[in-house]
Write a protein that holds these residues in place. Structure first.
Motif, PDB file in Angstrom:
ATOM      1  N   ALA A  87       0.832  -1.210   0.000  1.00 18.04           N
ATOM      2  CA  ALA A  87       0.000   0.000   0.000  1.00 18.04           C
ATOM      3  C   ALA A  87       0.864   1.258   0.000  1.00 18.04           C
ATOM      4  CB  ALA A  87      -0.933  -0.006   1.206  1.00 18.04           C
ATOM      5  N   ILE A  94       1.493   6.535  -6.976  1.00 20.76           N
ATOM      6  CA  ILE A  94       0.327   7.356  -7.353  1.00 20.76           C
ATOM      7  C   ILE A  94       0.636   8.827  -7.131  1.00 20.76           C
ATOM      8  CG2 ILE A  94      -2.054   7.921  -6.705  1.00 20.76           C
ATOM      9  CD1 ILE A  94      -2.366   4.846  -6.142  1.00 20.76           C
ATOM     10  N   SER A 100      -1.898   5.151 -11.701  1.00 19.53           N
ATOM     11  CA  SER A 100      -3.211   5.617 -11.254  1.00 19.53           C
ATOM     12  C   SER A 100      -3.983   4.421 -10.710  1.00 19.53           C
ATOM     13  CB  SER A 100      -3.968   6.223 -12.443  1.00 19.53           C
ATOM     14  OG  SER A 100      -5.330   6.385 -12.121  1.00 19.53           O
ATOM     15  N   LEU A 101      -4.868   4.679  -9.771  1.00 10.75           N
ATOM     16  CA  LEU A 101      -5.694   3.595  -9.228  1.00 10.75           C
ATOM     17  C   LEU A 101      -6.589   2.979 -10.294  1.00 10.75           C
ATOM     18  CD1 LEU A 101      -6.777   4.898  -5.714  1.00 10.75           C
ATOM     19  CD2 LEU A 101      -5.216   3.030  -6.244  1.00 10.75           C
ATOM     20  N   GLU A 102      -6.861   3.718 -11.358  1.00 11.67           N
ATOM     21  CA  GLU A 102      -7.702   3.196 -12.427  1.00 11.67           C
ATOM     22  C   GLU A 102      -6.922   2.333 -13.420  1.00 11.67           C
ATOM     23  OE1 GLU A 102      -7.859   6.585 -11.506  1.00 11.67           O
ATOM     24  OE2 GLU A 102      -9.562   6.052 -10.226  1.00 11.67           O
ATOM     25  N   ASP A 103      -5.597   2.343 -13.342  1.00 10.14           N
ATOM     26  CA  ASP A 103      -4.785   1.506 -14.231  1.00 10.14           C
ATOM     27  C   ASP A 103      -5.149   0.041 -14.028  1.00 10.14           C
ATOM     28  OD1 ASP A 103      -3.473   3.807 -14.946  1.00 10.14           O
ATOM     29  OD2 ASP A 103      -1.568   3.278 -13.994  1.00 10.14           O
ATOM     30  N   LYS A 104      -5.141  -0.690 -15.109  1.00  8.98           N
ATOM     31  CA  LYS A 104      -5.368  -2.132 -15.046  1.00  8.98           C
ATOM     32  C   LYS A 104      -4.048  -2.819 -14.700  1.00  8.98           C
ATOM     33  CE  LYS A 104      -9.595  -1.723 -16.382  1.00  8.98           C
ATOM     34  NZ  LYS A 104     -10.519  -1.443 -15.325  1.00  8.98           N
ATOM     35  N   SER A 120      -8.297  -3.614 -11.770  1.00  2.71           N
ATOM     36  CA  SER A 120      -7.529  -2.385 -11.633  1.00  2.71           C
ATOM     37  C   SER A 120      -6.711  -2.429 -10.336  1.00  2.71           C
ATOM     38  CB  SER A 120      -8.463  -1.171 -11.610  1.00  2.71           C
ATOM     39  OG  SER A 120      -9.166  -1.113 -10.395  1.00  2.71           O
ATOM     40  N   LEU A 121      -5.881  -1.414 -10.148  1.00  2.00           N
ATOM     41  CA  LEU A 121      -5.074  -1.332  -8.933  1.00  2.00           C
ATOM     42  C   LEU A 121      -5.904  -0.985  -7.701  1.00  2.00           C
ATOM     43  CD1 LEU A 121      -1.987   0.606 -10.336  1.00  2.00           C
ATOM     44  CD2 LEU A 121      -2.130  -1.810  -9.775  1.00  2.00           C
ATOM     45  N   LEU A 122      -7.083  -0.418  -7.890  1.00  2.00           N
ATOM     46  CA  LEU A 122      -7.907   0.026  -6.757  1.00  2.00           C
ATOM     47  C   LEU A 122      -8.144  -1.044  -5.709  1.00  2.00           C
ATOM     48  CD1 LEU A 122      -9.466   2.337  -5.474  1.00  2.00           C
ATOM     49  CD2 LEU A 122     -11.446   1.649  -6.822  1.00  2.00           C
ATOM     50  N   PRO A 123      -8.513  -2.277  -6.050  1.00  2.00           N
ATOM     51  CA  PRO A 123      -8.739  -3.257  -4.985  1.00  2.00           C
ATOM     52  C   PRO A 123      -7.472  -3.702  -4.247  1.00  2.00           C
ATOM     53  CG  PRO A 123      -9.420  -4.160  -7.127  1.00  2.00           C
ATOM     54  CD  PRO A 123      -8.878  -2.796  -7.354  1.00  2.00           C
TER      55      PRO A 123
END
Length: 124
Positions: A87, A94, A100-104, A120-123
């Motif tokens: 994290a 970031i 970006s958190l939206e990047d796959k 995506s990176l978000l989870p």
């Protein structure tokens, strides 16, 4: 108690200039004088300053049942501790704008088997 010792080590390193090796070792040793080598969990301490390892020492035992002494070569089970480092690393990337958190995941690791799922990176 272990948490208080960790805070003391961080304060010792962060708030003082680094003395020569032997006085510094004595300061760290003093933090662990009350550690019972037989019944308390042990510690491995490594301090890095400006990219160089300036202090490393083991205290106590790994595995109270077996009483194996902790050394600078002792391997520890880190369990879920790596999640915090992941994290923090992602947050730094970031913040710098490199990701970006939206990047796959497939944007950065195209050979990853799950990348075709569109995660995506978000989870993470």
């Amino acid at each position: 108690m272990r948490f208080l010792k960790l805070i003391a080590i961080l304060l010792l390193v962060g708030c003082t200039s680094l003395p020569e090796a032997s006085p510094f070792e004595e300061q760290v040793d003093n933090l662990f004088t009350d550690t019972d080598a037989i019944s308390d969990p042990g510690y491995a301490i490594g301090i890095i300053r400006e990219g160089e390892l300036v202090f490393a020492k083991g205290y106590g035992v790994a595995g109270i049942a077996k009483a194996n002494p902790i050394t600078t070569k002792t391997a520890f089970n880190i369990a879920s501790l790596s999640k915090q480092f992941t994290a923090a690393s992602l947050a730094k990337e970031i913040e710098s704008g490199r990701i970006s958190l939206e990047d796959k995941l497939s944007d950065h690791w195209p050979d990853l088997p799950l990348s075709s799922c569109g995660i995506s990176l978000l989870p993470i």
